[in-house]
Design a protein around this motif. Structure first.
Motif, PDB file in Angstrom:
ATOM      1  N   ASP A   1       1.107  -1.775   0.197  1.00 56.57           N
ATOM      2  CA  ASP A   1      -0.608  -0.227   0.070  1.00 56.57           C
ATOM      3  C   ASP A   1       0.530   1.223  -0.079  1.00 56.57           C
ATOM      4  O   ASP A   1       0.421   2.246   0.316  1.00 56.57           O
ATOM      5  N   LYS A   2       2.230   1.161  -0.054  1.00 55.02           N
ATOM      6  CA  LYS A   2       2.759   2.120   0.269  1.00 55.02           C
ATOM      7  C   LYS A   2       3.376   2.781  -1.321  1.00 55.02           C
ATOM      8  O   LYS A   2       4.489   3.565  -0.969  1.00 55.02           O
ATOM      9  N   GLN A   3       3.300   1.511  -2.248  1.00 60.28           N
ATOM     10  CA  GLN A   3       4.290   1.610  -3.290  1.00 60.28           C
ATOM     11  C   GLN A   3       4.492   2.845  -4.451  1.00 60.28           C
ATOM     12  O   GLN A   3       5.161   2.902  -4.986  1.00 60.28           O
ATOM     13  N   ASN A   4       3.561   3.894  -4.331  1.00 59.31           N
ATOM     14  CA  ASN A   4       3.221   5.057  -4.429  1.00 59.31           C
ATOM     15  C   ASN A   4       4.157   6.308  -3.697  1.00 59.31           C
ATOM     16  O   ASN A   4       4.405   7.760  -4.149  1.00 59.31           O
ATOM     17  N   HIS A   5       4.259   5.551  -2.002  1.00 61.53           N
ATOM     18  CA  HIS A   5       4.970   7.185  -1.509  1.00 61.53           C
ATOM     19  C   HIS A   5       6.360   7.000  -2.426  1.00 61.53           C
ATOM     20  O   HIS A   5       7.176   6.486  -2.769  1.00 61.53           O
ATOM     21  N   HIS A   6       6.861   8.346  -2.119  1.00 64.70           N
ATOM     22  CA  HIS A   6       8.526   8.575  -1.618  1.00 64.70           C
ATOM     23  C   HIS A   6       9.171   7.909  -1.704  1.00 64.70           C
ATOM     24  O   HIS A   6       9.193   8.265   0.095  1.00 64.70           O
ATOM     25  N   VAL A   7      10.610   7.902  -1.511  1.00 68.14           N
ATOM     26  CA  VAL A   7      11.338   6.920  -0.796  1.00 68.14           C
ATOM     27  C   VAL A   7      12.613   8.352  -0.898  1.00 68.14           C
ATOM     28  O   VAL A   7      13.075   8.339  -1.577  1.00 68.14           O
ATOM     29  N   CYS A   8      12.788   8.320   0.545  1.00 67.68           N
ATOM     30  CA  CYS A   8      14.261   8.976   0.745  1.00 67.68           C
ATOM     31  C   CYS A   8      15.039   8.278   1.208  1.00 67.68           C
ATOM     32  O   CYS A   8      14.952   8.350   2.792  1.00 67.68           O
ATOM     33  N   ILE A   9      16.273   9.259   0.972  1.00 65.01           N
ATOM     34  CA  ILE A   9      17.375   7.951   1.517  1.00 65.01           C
ATOM     35  C   ILE A   9      18.637   8.880   1.897  1.00 65.01           C
ATOM     36  O   ILE A   9      18.496   9.901   1.289  1.00 65.01           O
ATOM     37  N   SER A  10      19.344   8.669   3.261  1.00 65.45           N
ATOM     38  CA  SER A  10      20.021   9.958   3.184  1.00 65.45           C
ATOM     39  C   SER A  10      20.934   8.536   4.511  1.00 65.45           C
ATOM     40  O   SER A  10      20.783   6.956   4.172  1.00 65.45           O
ATOM     41  N   LEU A  11      22.423   8.951   5.161  1.00 67.86           N
ATOM     42  CA  LEU A  11      23.243   8.330   5.264  1.00 67.86           C
ATOM     43  C   LEU A  11      22.624   8.012   6.731  1.00 67.86           C
ATOM     44  O   LEU A  11      22.292   9.561   7.922  1.00 67.86           O
TER      45      LEU A  11
END
Ligand code: FAD
Length: 704
Positions: free
Chosen positions: A344-354
């Protein structure tokens, strides 16, 4: 408090697909624990290291690519190292260790590592630890693990030795540099590798491997364990093992530190552009034709695609390949989303940081994931979700597994003791993370773990099977539909990612006799400047291309045909083609076209063999009547003529296709031919072949 200064060493890697890099990064991460300061750089980052002045040990991890070439990021380094102007004492001050990665299915096994080593020694550098030659053909880890185990004591010894030499020099005691190391310099190889007893003991906690205390989870009394025991007694499988493995103490790799902070951001629905990342650099070209080249009952399905490149700036030559960018399978992405609980989260944006406070040194946010991409996009276009999980990934999965039996089995699979099971049930079966998670239902990894461990989705290269002189504005390629059979971790077979996708793209049109509009694919050119017909048309050449390996030679011959038409008076060298397939009537690719080349004089010698025709006749017949089954058998029959082309007439030989067996068999046969025809020993024959390679007259374009 006095601040302890750790001894340093320099760690350099040259890596094409990331394997050498990840081994170097592993060493880098372990250095601190072993009391060292490692300085990690890629070989092309020459501003970050200075070998001319280096007085600390240097460790090289280098792979080999293509036809024995250095990886792209080591090209400049190797070129400089080979300069003839360097004096023979240029690196006299340098002490090094080297791990070379290669694949014995290719003729130039570990060539880049060997070249670097040879030049370092010619320039006076001294080795402080035996070189490891790891073979991807049988499993890199067989040599890599043993090499890594011995590395630390060797670095320590080398470092102490250098420090004592330096202090002796400072005291003016510079009488003589003693013979460098008394360490054992025998080369590590698969055959002589013996596990180091000290590291297999229960106390081996200080090295790369930590011992697992819960030794025999399979014997723990847990619900369901009696069932598992029944399964255990029959045969080992992906999910269960047999004694002694199931009862032994395990050396498992250290847990890799996590380093990415990944969160999902709900966004208002925005139309996302589909297709590969960095689309601007690619060409989206229409497929103008697709033809099945094999008969319905052939074991393999080969297809020819024609791309219409007339509206694009794609200036290709026979011998070049081009990359096809394909997405992951929508069905597999969907299953993975469900399995991770993220459907259900497939359209969420992925935020990636260190990750703040990560213990991983040198960890970076992957550059192959565009900003603001959705989870669906990430799994479809950015990550190679089909890649076989490496042992270190399996190790990390252990921490996310609830069931103790499953946990134990995952520990076994990533352990030193379970190496054979890992090869058998994971690596050789080309198992994907989804298949592994399906087999281990209590394992629930985080998304960040997947992003940390899954490599970038790579395009698949295909050799051009045409010349634009014959087909202006068109580009042909031919491929076999790759099929993976069902196995212990996969109840149903599956198709290769790209070949399966290409097949699905055109199968509706194939079924409707080609009347449908064909779709488009994203491609980019992948030039191969050395795999070209001789520039002088008078020079004879030999082509060896069984199966789809014939592809570039169709381009060579189309070009030659055109040249002959345009220059009727010119001298053209003889051409030879060795082709092989299973059955004359089922998978003889380009048969008509090849026969036309013969009848119009473009191709002087067409030598074809069929490996599976008349099987009974062959087996009934004694060895003396054995007919040629594989291309190398036909080559051997023409031994005199071919050695004359190569050694008397300055001709060239090109080998293309399957890397698994064919390229090596052809190489061995050429060696035998040279030995017989020149009456020389093995070493001389090897040297002769090496010269041909050096002069770019023995060229390979192989895959598999
Ligand atoms: P994947 O899902 O990536 O699975 C590939 C895995 O399948 C490999 O790890 C291997 O273990 C296994 N495998 C089993 N059979 C084969 C097979 N026949 N080929 C490759 N892998 C196999 N392929 C062609 O068919 N025609 C070409 O002209 C061609 N030219 C190439 C040129 C270059 C320079 C290179 C590097 C490769 C070339 N290949 C060619 C191979 C091609 O790029 C793909 O690897 C192949 O089509 C499989 O892709 P896939 O995504 O379907 O398989």
């Amino acid at each position: 408090m006095p601040c302890e200064v750790k001894p340093r060493f320099v760690l350099l890697y040259g890596s094409q697909k990331g394997q050498a890099q990840s081994i170097a990064e592993g060493i880098f991460e372990e250095a601190d624990k072993h009391g060292f300061e490692a300085e990690l750089s890629c070989l092309n980052e020459n501003e970050k290291y200075n070998l001319e002045k280096e007085r600390a040990p240097v460790v090289f991890i280098v792979s080999t690519t293509g036809d024995g070439e250095p990886p792209d990021n080591a090209l400049k380094f190797v070129k400089n190292l080979k300069k003839k102007t360097l004096p023979s004492d240029h690196y006299q001050h340098l002490t090094y260790a080297l791990l070379a990665l290669g694949d014995t299915n290719y003729a130039n096994f570990c060539n880049c590592g060997k070249t670097i080593e040879r030049r370092l020694q010619e320039l006076g550098a001294k080795q402080f630890y035996a070189t490891g030659y790891a073979d991807d053909g049988v499993g890199l880890e067989l040599v890599v693990d043993a090499w890594l185990e011995g590395l630390w004591s060797a670095v320590k010894q080398a470092s102490q030795k250098m420090a004592s030499d330096a202090s002796a020099q400072q005291k003016g005691n510079v009488m003589q540099t003693p013979a460098f190391l008394e360490v054992q310099l025998n080369r590590l190889s698969l055959s002589d590798h013996q596990p180091d007893e000290k590291n297999t003991s229960n106390n081996a906690t200080d090295g790369k491997h930590a011992t697992v205390v819960e030794q025999t989870a399979a014997t723990e009394s847990k619900p369901g364990s009696s069932e598992s025991r029944t399964e255990l007694s029959s045969a080992p499988s992906l999910t269960s093992s047999l004694p002694p493995l199931s009862e032994s103490a395990l050396n498992i790799p250290a847990l890799p530190p996590s380093y990415l902070d990944v969160s999902l951001l709900e966004v208002d629905a925005v139309a996302e552009t589909l297709g590969p990342a960095n689309k601007g650099a690619l060409h989206e070209v229409p497929i103008s034709k697709a033809v099945k080249m094999t008969s319905g009952d052939a074991v393999k399905t080969a297809l020819l695609f024609e791309l219409d490149i007339s509206d694009f700036q794609i200036d290709y030559h026979p011998g070049d390949a081009f990359n096809v960018f394909c997405p992951n399978s929508a069905v597999e992405v969907e299953k993975l989303l469900h399995r991770l609980g993220l459907w259900d989260k497939q359209n969420h944006h992925v935020c990636i940081s260190l990750l703040k406070d990560t213990k991983k040194k040198g960890g970076k946010v992957p550059t192959h994931i565009p900003n603001n991409s959705s989870l669906l996009y990430l799994l479809t276009w950015c990550l190679e979700i089909r890649s076989v999980p490496k042992k270190v990934f399996v190790r990390a999965l252990v921490e996310h597994t609830g069931d103790s039996m499953q946990k134990r089995r995952l520990q076994e699979l990533c352990s030193k003791q379970g190496a054979a099971d890992y090869n058998l049930f994971v690596r050789d079966q080309n198992l994907s993370i989804l298949e592994l998670l399906t087999a281990f239902p209590s394992c629930l990894p985080s998304l960040s773990l997947l992003i940390e461990h899954l490599p970038k989705l790579q395009p698949r290269p295909y050799s051009a099977a045409s010349s634009c002189l014959r087909h202006p504005g068109k580009l042909h390629f031919v491929f076999n539909l790759v099929e993976f059979p069902a196995c212990s971790g996969r109840p149903d077979g599956k198709r290769g990612l790209c070949t399966g996708w290409l097949f699905d793209l055109i199968s509706p049109a194939l079924e409707s006799s080609g009347s449908r509009l064909l779709p488009k694919v994203h491609v980019s050119l992948r030039p191969n400047g050395s795999f070209r017909p001789p520039s002088d048309p008078a020079v004879p050449f030999v082509m060896v291309g069984p199966g789809t390996g014939v592809a570039p030679f169709i381009g060579f011959l189309q070009q030659r045909e055109k040249q002959r038409l345009e220059n009727p008076g010119a001298a053209f060298g003889e051409t030879w083609l060795y082709f092989g397939c299973r059955h004359k009537d089922k998978d003889f690719l380009f048969r008509e076209e090849l026969e036309d080349f013969v009848s119009n004089g473009t191709l002087n010698h067409l030598k074809v063999c069929f490996s599976r025709d008349n099987e009974e006749v062959e087996w009934e017949g004694a060895q003396s009547t054995a007919r040629p089954r594989y291309v190398q058998h036909n080559l051997l029959l023409d031994s005199k003529a071919i050695t004359s082309v190569l050694l008397e007439k300055s001709g060239s030989i090109y080998v293309c296709g399957d890397a698994k067996n064919m390229a090596k068999d052809v190489n061995d046969t050429l060696m035998e031919m040279i030995k017989t025809e020149l009456q020389v020993d093995q070493l001389e024959a090897m040297k002769t072949l090496a010269v041909l390679r050096e002069e770019k007259r023995y060229l390979q374009d192989i895959w598999g």
